[in-house]
Scaffold this active site. Structure first.
Site: not given
Ligand code: FCB
Length: 444
Positions: A167, A354
């Protein structure tokens, strides 16, 4: 209800975590400090002054955590390397004990039949490099390239799945523009060079890994959120387009050979000041996959008073929507929309690297009955299936996160895990969502 058997047999199901958020062992065995170690010690930066010196202590508990993962039928584990555990000063001398720790983690995974997916940069820049201005200094591209090459050469015989950055929009935006994440820098004069040097590092890292070994899947990950206008007024629609360019296009487009989205974001033209001859080409690479990470959507409206983007968020609570513990709106359709958005760029593969949710979990008689998290995960997976059936080339899904951990500026308050952590005793309890995921995976 969605089932794992609704997907292809080779669809990847996993869990995700990161070094800084879980490892603890802040200065054990020669680890150098990172920007997050320093930032979290500053007054007022983290919820209740929490620090991640111990966290869920993965450094000392990895054996039981990975065994627990296996017992839950989870066969893919995404985690990150702490750069300063491997190079305490960011460059130069290698810390053999840090390398040996990741060797142990990887070997245990392989022994148990779990595939390791490694992220090379999940925000914990070596503090020594921030002392050289971190991502603002163009030299970072060379430092990062050295670190990538070392990791691929050393671990590439065993780790076949790599993610170069986690990210970049979030760590440059929160860390170098808003100052709410490490290293706490503010303003466009930090943000713009940090963007460009991250984008160059992202592409360089992909190329280096691919040149060093041809048997890897090399990718990088992007945060994303569907961006919707608050009203159908022209000026709100335009505001949504600007925010969309910033949130969902800024890093993927240069990688894809399209350059930065300066048409929607004129302030980005300042990036030209940092461009060297040949950079247009250097921003481009051909990853084997991209990872997208989606949690929510944002609703925005025009705002005269917000510099650079003239847009502001209309918070979910104000719109009377269901939210998670992060105050993020529960809106699984965002996943579907984002898969279609990223699909347009025609990368070879997409993984959802994620997705997950924090809720105020309660331990009751040794159980955590987190029904809301189960609903959240199921509805997101259903949106992925829908996009897949519509032709999006999505190949896998990772829940954020395996265990509860240190959620950056929010400290330990939000709990994202499938496994509950008691930070006092380090006891682990598989939550109802963990049991649900385990059953879901056992059907494959
Ligand atoms: C994302 C991050 C991860 C975590 C989630 C909730 O942005 O990559 O590390 O904090 O959010």
């Amino acid at each position: 209800m969605v089932k794992s058997t609704d997907f292809d047999k080779d669809f990847v199901w996993g869990v995700a975590a990161s070094a800084f958020q879980t490892e603890g062992a802040v200065d054990t065995d020669g680890k150098g400090l990172s920007i997050w170690d320093e930032f979290s010690r500053k007054k007022g930066k983290i919820f209740k002054g929490h620090v991640a010196d111990i966290s869920s202590d993965f450094y000392n508990h990895y054996t039981r955590d990975i065994a627990l993962m296996k017992s839950m039928h989870i066969n893919h584990f995404r985690f990150s390397f702490s750069w300063s555990r491997i190079f305490p000063n960011g460059i130069g001398e290698v810390n053999a004990k840090g390398v040996a720790f990741y060797d142990r983690v990887i070997e245990l995974c392989l022994e148990l039949g779990i595939k390791p997916w490694v992220t090379l940069y999940h925000w914990d820049l070596p503090l020594a490099l921030q002392q050289k201005m971190g991502w603002v200094n163009r030299d970072i591209v060379d430092y990062f390239s050295e670190y990538v090459a070392f990791c691929i050469n050393h671990f590439g015989d065993r780790v076949k799945h790599w993610m170069i950055l986690n990210e970049p929009m979030v760590y440059t935006g929160a860390g170098y523009f808003l100052g709410i994440h490490a290293p706490g820098k503010k303003g466009v004069d930090n943000f713009i060079p940090a963007i460009h040097h991250s984008a160059l590092s992202q592409a360089a890292g992909i190329r280096i890994a691919q040149q060093l070994r041809t048997d890897l899947e090399v990718g990088t990950t992007f945060s994303c959120s569907a961006i919707h206008p608050y009203t159908y007024k022209e000026k709100d629609i335009k505001a949504a387009k600007r925010v969309d360019a910033l949130v969902n296009r800024l890093f993927v487009e240069p990688l894809n050979g399209l350059g930065y989205p300066t048409d929607e974001l004129p302030f980005l033209k300042r990036i030209e000041k940092y461009m060297h001859p040949g950079d247009d080409d250097a921003l481009f690479a051909e990853p084997d996959f991209i990872g997208i990470q989606n949690y929510t959507r944002e609703v925005v409206k025009h705002s005269y008073f917000t510099p650079y983007i003239n847009s502001s968020l209309v918070h979910a609570k104000k719109r009377v929507q269901d939210v998670t513990e992060m105050d993020w709106e529960i809106y699984p359709q965002s996943m579907h929309e984002m898969l279609h958005h990223f699909s347009k760029y025609n990368f070879k593969k997409i993984y959802v690297t994620e997705n997950g949710a924090a809720f105020p979990d309660i331990v009751d008689n040794g159980n955590v009955n987190d029904i809301k998290r189960i609903n959240y995960l199921q509805s997101n997976i259903a949106e992925i299936l829908k996009a897949k059936n519509e032709g999006v080339n999505v190949n896998g899904y990772f829940v954020w996160s395996f265990t509860d951990n240190f959620e950056w500026a929010e400290g330990y308050r939000p709990r994202f895990g499938l496994v509950h952590i008691d930070y006092e005793t380090q006891k682990r309890i598989i939550k109802a969502s963990g049991h649900w995921y385990s059953n879901f995976l056992s059907e494959i």
